[in-house]
Design an enzyme around this catalytic site. Structure first.
Site, mmCIF file in Angstrom:
data_model
loop_
_atom_site.group_PDB
_atom_site.id
_atom_site.type_symbol
_atom_site.label_atom_id
_atom_site.label_comp_id
_atom_site.label_asym_id
_atom_site.label_seq_id
_atom_site.Cartn_x
_atom_site.Cartn_y
_atom_site.Cartn_z
ATOM 1 N N GLU A 1 11.468 -32.184 28.728
ATOM 2 C CA GLU A 1 12.067 -30.871 28.950
ATOM 3 C C GLU A 1 11.451 -30.285 30.218
ATOM 4 O O GLU A 1 10.241 -30.072 30.289
ATOM 5 C CB GLU A 1 11.775 -29.970 27.732
ATOM 6 C CG GLU A 1 12.265 -28.538 27.867
ATOM 7 C CD GLU A 1 11.970 -27.684 26.622
ATOM 8 O OE1 GLU A 1 12.108 -28.180 25.480
ATOM 9 O OE2 GLU A 1 11.572 -26.515 26.801
ATOM 10 N N LYS B 1 7.771 -30.964 26.630
ATOM 11 C CA LYS B 1 7.686 -30.356 27.967
ATOM 12 C C LYS B 1 6.943 -31.298 28.899
ATOM 13 O O LYS B 1 6.054 -32.036 28.447
ATOM 14 C CB LYS B 1 6.952 -29.018 27.903
ATOM 15 C CG LYS B 1 7.751 -27.931 27.207
ATOM 16 C CD LYS B 1 7.065 -26.568 27.327
ATOM 17 C CE LYS B 1 7.887 -25.520 26.576
ATOM 18 N NZ LYS B 1 7.354 -24.161 26.716
ATOM 19 N N HIS C 1 -2.140 -21.023 34.187
ATOM 20 C CA HIS C 1 -1.912 -19.912 33.262
ATOM 21 C C HIS C 1 -2.755 -18.661 33.516
ATOM 22 O O HIS C 1 -3.313 -18.072 32.586
ATOM 23 C CB HIS C 1 -2.081 -20.376 31.810
ATOM 24 C CG HIS C 1 -0.918 -19.917 30.964
ATOM 25 N ND1 HIS C 1 -0.338 -18.673 31.113
ATOM 26 C CD2 HIS C 1 -0.202 -20.534 29.989
ATOM 27 C CE1 HIS C 1 0.662 -18.550 30.263
ATOM 28 N NE2 HIS C 1 0.790 -19.676 29.577
ATOM 29 N N GLU D 1 4.837 -20.934 18.058
ATOM 30 C CA GLU D 1 4.895 -19.524 18.439
ATOM 31 C C GLU D 1 5.560 -18.659 17.368
ATOM 32 O O GLU D 1 6.409 -17.826 17.663
ATOM 33 C CB GLU D 1 5.623 -19.366 19.780
ATOM 34 C CG GLU D 1 4.906 -20.093 20.910
ATOM 35 C CD GLU D 1 5.459 -19.795 22.296
ATOM 36 O OE1 GLU D 1 6.671 -19.580 22.420
ATOM 37 O OE2 GLU D 1 4.663 -19.784 23.242
ATOM 38 N N GLU E 1 10.195 -19.273 35.164
ATOM 39 C CA GLU E 1 9.312 -18.372 34.415
ATOM 40 C C GLU E 1 7.941 -18.278 35.062
ATOM 41 O O GLU E 1 7.361 -17.204 35.163
ATOM 42 C CB GLU E 1 9.166 -18.888 32.975
ATOM 43 C CG GLU E 1 8.129 -18.113 32.171
ATOM 44 C CD GLU E 1 7.957 -18.644 30.746
ATOM 45 O OE1 GLU E 1 8.657 -19.590 30.363
ATOM 46 O OE2 GLU E 1 7.109 -18.076 30.037
ATOM 47 N N ASN F 1 14.172 -20.039 20.399
ATOM 48 C CA ASN F 1 13.724 -19.011 19.454
ATOM 49 C C ASN F 1 15.010 -18.528 18.789
ATOM 50 O O ASN F 1 15.575 -17.507 19.154
ATOM 51 C CB ASN F 1 13.035 -17.851 20.176
ATOM 52 C CG ASN F 1 11.677 -18.274 20.721
ATOM 53 O OD1 ASN F 1 11.012 -19.152 20.171
ATOM 54 N ND2 ASN F 1 11.258 -17.654 21.814
ATOM 55 N N GLU G 1 16.161 -15.250 27.377
ATOM 56 C CA GLU G 1 14.702 -15.314 27.424
ATOM 57 C C GLU G 1 14.316 -16.056 28.703
ATOM 58 O O GLU G 1 14.829 -17.145 28.993
ATOM 59 C CB GLU G 1 14.165 -16.036 26.174
ATOM 60 C CG GLU G 1 12.644 -16.072 26.161
ATOM 61 C CD GLU G 1 12.033 -16.125 24.763
ATOM 62 O OE1 GLU G 1 12.742 -15.910 23.776
ATOM 63 O OE2 GLU G 1 10.814 -16.377 24.682
ATOM 64 N N ARG G 2 13.405 -15.441 29.449
ATOM 65 C CA ARG G 2 12.965 -16.011 30.745
ATOM 66 C C ARG G 2 14.134 -16.206 31.704
ATOM 67 O O ARG G 2 14.106 -17.114 32.544
ATOM 68 C CB ARG G 2 12.212 -17.319 30.562
ATOM 69 C CG ARG G 2 11.130 -17.289 29.510
ATOM 70 C CD ARG G 2 10.171 -16.161 29.708
ATOM 71 N NE ARG G 2 9.106 -16.143 28.696
ATOM 72 C CZ ARG G 2 8.183 -15.192 28.658
ATOM 73 N NH1 ARG G 2 8.183 -14.201 29.528
ATOM 74 N NH2 ARG G 2 7.239 -15.215 27.743
ATOM 75 N N ARG H 1 11.420 -30.261 19.132
ATOM 76 C CA ARG H 1 10.468 -29.971 20.209
ATOM 77 C C ARG H 1 9.017 -30.198 19.779
ATOM 78 O O ARG H 1 8.645 -29.927 18.634
ATOM 79 C CB ARG H 1 10.630 -28.534 20.707
ATOM 80 C CG ARG H 1 11.975 -28.310 21.352
ATOM 81 C CD ARG H 1 12.139 -26.858 21.725
ATOM 82 N NE ARG H 1 11.713 -26.515 23.059
ATOM 83 C CZ ARG H 1 10.943 -25.488 23.352
ATOM 84 N NH1 ARG H 1 10.446 -24.716 22.411
ATOM 85 N NH2 ARG H 1 10.653 -25.216 24.609
ATOM 86 N N ASP I 1 2.264 -25.708 29.251
ATOM 87 C CA ASP I 1 3.540 -25.006 29.361
ATOM 88 C C ASP I 1 4.129 -25.400 30.708
ATOM 89 O O ASP I 1 3.683 -26.354 31.308
ATOM 90 C CB ASP I 1 3.327 -23.489 29.231
ATOM 91 C CG ASP I 1 4.504 -22.839 28.528
ATOM 92 O OD1 ASP I 1 5.606 -23.371 28.640
ATOM 93 O OD2 ASP I 1 4.308 -21.804 27.855
HETATM 94 O O1 GCW Z 1 6.626 -20.791 28.003
HETATM 95 C C1 GCW Z 1 6.920 -20.265 26.775
HETATM 96 C C2 GCW Z 1 7.750 -19.065 27.040
HETATM 97 C C3 GCW Z 1 8.546 -18.608 25.844
HETATM 98 C C4 GCW Z 1 9.341 -19.810 25.326
HETATM 99 C C5 GCW Z 1 8.361 -20.900 24.957
HETATM 100 C C6 GCW Z 1 9.074 -22.156 24.466
HETATM 101 C C7 GCW Z 1 11.503 -19.853 24.313
HETATM 102 O O2 GCW Z 1 6.921 -18.048 27.499
HETATM 103 O O3 GCW Z 1 9.394 -17.577 26.243
HETATM 104 O O4 GCW Z 1 10.163 -19.459 24.242
HETATM 105 O O5 GCW Z 1 7.617 -21.264 26.071
HETATM 106 O O6 GCW Z 1 9.304 -23.018 25.291
HETATM 107 O O7 GCW Z 1 9.402 -22.250 23.304
#
Ligand code: GCW
Length: 653
Positions: free
Chosen positions: A349, A322, A465, A254, A355, A173, A135-136, A287, A327
């Site tokens: 993180e 994060k 974003h 999510e 990404e 995920n 992913e990413r 997280r 994000d």
């Molecule tokens: O930035 C978003 C991403 C998702 C990612 C999510 C996360 C792993 O678009 O792809 O999923 O963050 O950090 O959980």
């Protein structure tokens, strides 16, 4: 015979710029193997590495109690170099330090070095799926899909050489099958390969695993059956991997399952897992990346959910946050949780995979961004550092040769967050390319300027974003398909209208500023004191707002975007002049990427300025280069996802 002579010739000649390099050796481009130098003392990986690559005088490796965990000393003593540490890992870090001195051409005569890491836990997070997609990820498939022993060894050496001592093997995920016996056996095989390099493995888990793997009816963290399912699972893991590190958990985020699905809190969920891991000395990294479709301001959400739980987490839980509150945007303020939570262990993180920064096509050196973060958040207030890996099975590991610098810098910064981005870039360039000053000076500067340039051509002045939906590669500030939740569309963030643009997060807006310490709250709340690089993050800024430069906000925006484009072009010019100092293969591969970056920067500028102009109704200033694209054409164009990453990932946001 011929091959033998040829390869011996190449070894003797070293890595000359006349020959191609493919980047597979990362920053560990040692040009001699099996030297005859005497390395004595403690046997292990440190000794093997030195015996293979060290070309200086005799080295003694010795154990010494009393040194910090993972710390080491390196001293010149009676014609020998003595590396002392309390553990094998410490010796290994000492050995790599010595090799780094060799590779960066420093004198090793009078050594008196003493090092210890800022954090015990310096960990990569791989967002790798069981089917091999990342992913990413922009550097091919997962290196863990069919782990190749040579690649695993290189991966382990690269990590250990910069002090990385943990790796989460699978995507946050997390598929429930990550905990099936078959995947655990796979994880064991990887753990066995990484262990000699001081690297522990961790797994991301799906909170609903007791239902999906265990066949139970619930995953309620307070249910006795659920707890005993986790206990058994954890016992199974530790039988296979005795030094297993623990779990990383994305819960109620999510669409992932979590304790809230059963009326419980993040603390209930995290503490249950922590209790089960505790007898094995395992940890939980929980997280804080949470947001909800109904939330009036996504940036507020993590604070709202986690602050009430401050002080309620078990001592082997670390909340993984994060760096920014939304994000991994090109620029965000720091996440206010870092200064608000006082009684909870926290880790940051960072995202190494780009990404939101041009994937593996743009050269963006991230250390300056992390330095900016640490200018607000005291390194000592954190327990650990995690980096979302940018690693795949591409020959050069990271897709872009310069993306390797972010992997390197992450390890170095997790060891010592006070290291300056320029020091790290210098070290990395010397080891990865060369110590030729004619290359070093300009390319180091390019790296140092690259993040701010990307901010300028993508999202200056606090914009965030406004990425293309789904894969987040290019600009789509207009992206707003019917029915898609608002916080997955750019207009939710930029809020452009006839008055101005930006998200009002002041006390009279979403009040996000209130989550910051008082002095910052005041600073951010006032449009006249708010740092301009975060202006539209915190304010809905009128098009005519007067900026420090004397220009109106609109004119400033135009200039910023255009400056970014000029910088991106300038990067290409700098690189073009490096041909004689860099091997041909990497020279052309980087050049190709820099051309894409320069073209993309124009596309960003044109798309954003022409689109925002439909709200501002103001002309683009005469001293700014005018767009060469047409808005309607850009709006019709959908960036094919397959150009930038694996289409199987299929994102909807
Ligand atoms: O930035 C978003 C991403 C998702 C990612 C999510 C996360 C792993 O678009 O792809 O999923 O963050 O950090 O959980």
């Amino acid at each position: 015979m011929k091959t033998f002579i040829l390869s011996t010739f190449f070894l003797l000649a070293g890595w000359s710029s006349a020959y191609g390099e493919d980047g597979s050796q990362l920053w560990l481009r040692f040009n001699s193997i099996n030297t005859t130098v005497s390395v004595t003392g403690v046997k292990g990986t440190a000794m093997t590495e030195l015996q293979t690559y060290w070309q200086g005088g005799p080295v003694v490796l010795k154990r010494q109690k009393g040194l910090a965990k993972d710390g080491y000393t390196i001293k010149s003593q009676s014609g020998k170099i003595v590396i002392a540490a309390a553990s094998d890992a410490g010796l290994l870090y000492g050995a790599y330090h010595l090799l780094r001195l060799q590779q960066t051409g420093q004198s090793c005569d009078q050594l008196d070095i003493s090092e210890q890491p800022a954090y015990d836990l310096r960990i990569l997070n791989h967002w790798d799926n069981p089917n091999g997609t990342c992913e990413r990820g922009f550097a091919g498939k997962s290196i863990f899909l069919n782990p190749n022993p040579e690649r695993m060894k290189m991966y382990a050496r690269a990590n250990a050489s910069v002090g990385i001592n943990g790796t989460v093997l699978n995507n946050v995920n997390a598929k429930p099958e990550a905990l099936s016996t078959a995947s655990l056996e796979k994880a064991k095989a990887i753990a066995d390969q990484l262990r000699p390099y001081g690297i522990r493995v961790y797994l991301s888990i799906n909170f609903a695993s007791p239902i999906k793997v265990g066949g139970l009816e619930t995953a309620d963290p307070l249910d006795a059956k659920v707890i005993s399912w986790w206990k058994e699972k954890v016992n199974e893991i530790y039988k296979l991997i005795p030094d297993f590190g623990g779990f990383l958990v994305k819960a109620n985020s999510e669409g992932e399952p979590g304790p809230q699905d059963f009326g419980r809190t993040h603390a209930d969920g995290a503490n249950m897992l922590a209790g089960v891991l505790k007898p094995h000395k395992g940890i939980v990294m929980w997280r804080a990346f949470v947001y909800a479709p109904q939330s009036p301001d996504r940036a507020n959400q993590a604070y709202l959910e986690f602050m009430p739980l401050d002080g309620q987490f078990a001592d082997n839980v670390i909340i993984q946050i994060k760096n920014g509150p939304v994000d991994f945007q090109p620029r965000e303020p720091y996440s206010p949780l870092f200064t608000a939570m006082q009684k909870t262990q926290m880790m940051v993180e960072f995202q190494l995979t780009q990404e939101y920064l041009g994937a593996a096509n743009h050269l963006v050196y991230l250390a300056p961004m992390w330095q900016e973060f640490f200018s607000f958040v005291k390194p000592g207030s954190l327990r650990a550092m995690a980096g979302v890996a940018n690693i795949g099975d591409d020959t050069n590991w990271c897709g872009h040769h310069f993306a390797q610098a972010n992997w390197y810098a992450f390890g170095r910064a997790a060891w010592n967050p006070a290291l300056k981005p320029e020091e790290i870039a210098d070290e990395w360039l010397r080891q990865t390319f060369s110590s030729d000053e004619r290359m070093l000076g300009p390319v180091k500067q390019l790296m140092l300027d690259s993040r701010e340039a990307a901010v300028s051509y993508m999202m200056p002045l606090g914009i965030h974003h406004i990425f293309a939906g789904g894969h987040h590669y290019g600009p789509e500030p207009w992206y707003s398909p019917k029915g898609l939740r608002a916080d997955w569309t750019p207009p939710y963030y930029h809020r452009a209208d006839s008055i101005g643009m930006g998200f009002d997060r002041t006390l009279t807006g979403s009040a996000n500023v209130k989550q910051y310490p008082e002095a910052l709250c005041r600073l951010y709340n006032d449009i006249n004191t708010c740092p301009e690089n975060l202006l539209t993050w915190f304010h809905h800024v009128p098009w005519d707002h007067k900026m420090k430069s004397g220009r109106t906000f609109w004119d400033e925006l135009c200039h910023k975007y255009d400056d970014g484009v000029h910088e991106a072009r300038h990067f290409l010019t700098i690189w073009d002049a490096m041909q004689s100092y860099v091997d041909q293969q990497r020279f052309s591969e980087v050049q190709r990427k820099l051309r894409i970056q320069a073209r993309d920067s124009e596309w960003w500028r044109d798309a954003c300025l022409l689109y925002f102009q439909t709200f501002s109704h103001r002309p683009i200033p005469q001293d700014v280069e005018h767009p060469v694209h047409n808005l309607d054409e850009m709006m019709k164009f959908r960036i094919p996802i397959s150009m930038y990453e694996n289409p199987e990932n299929g994102y909807n946001k």
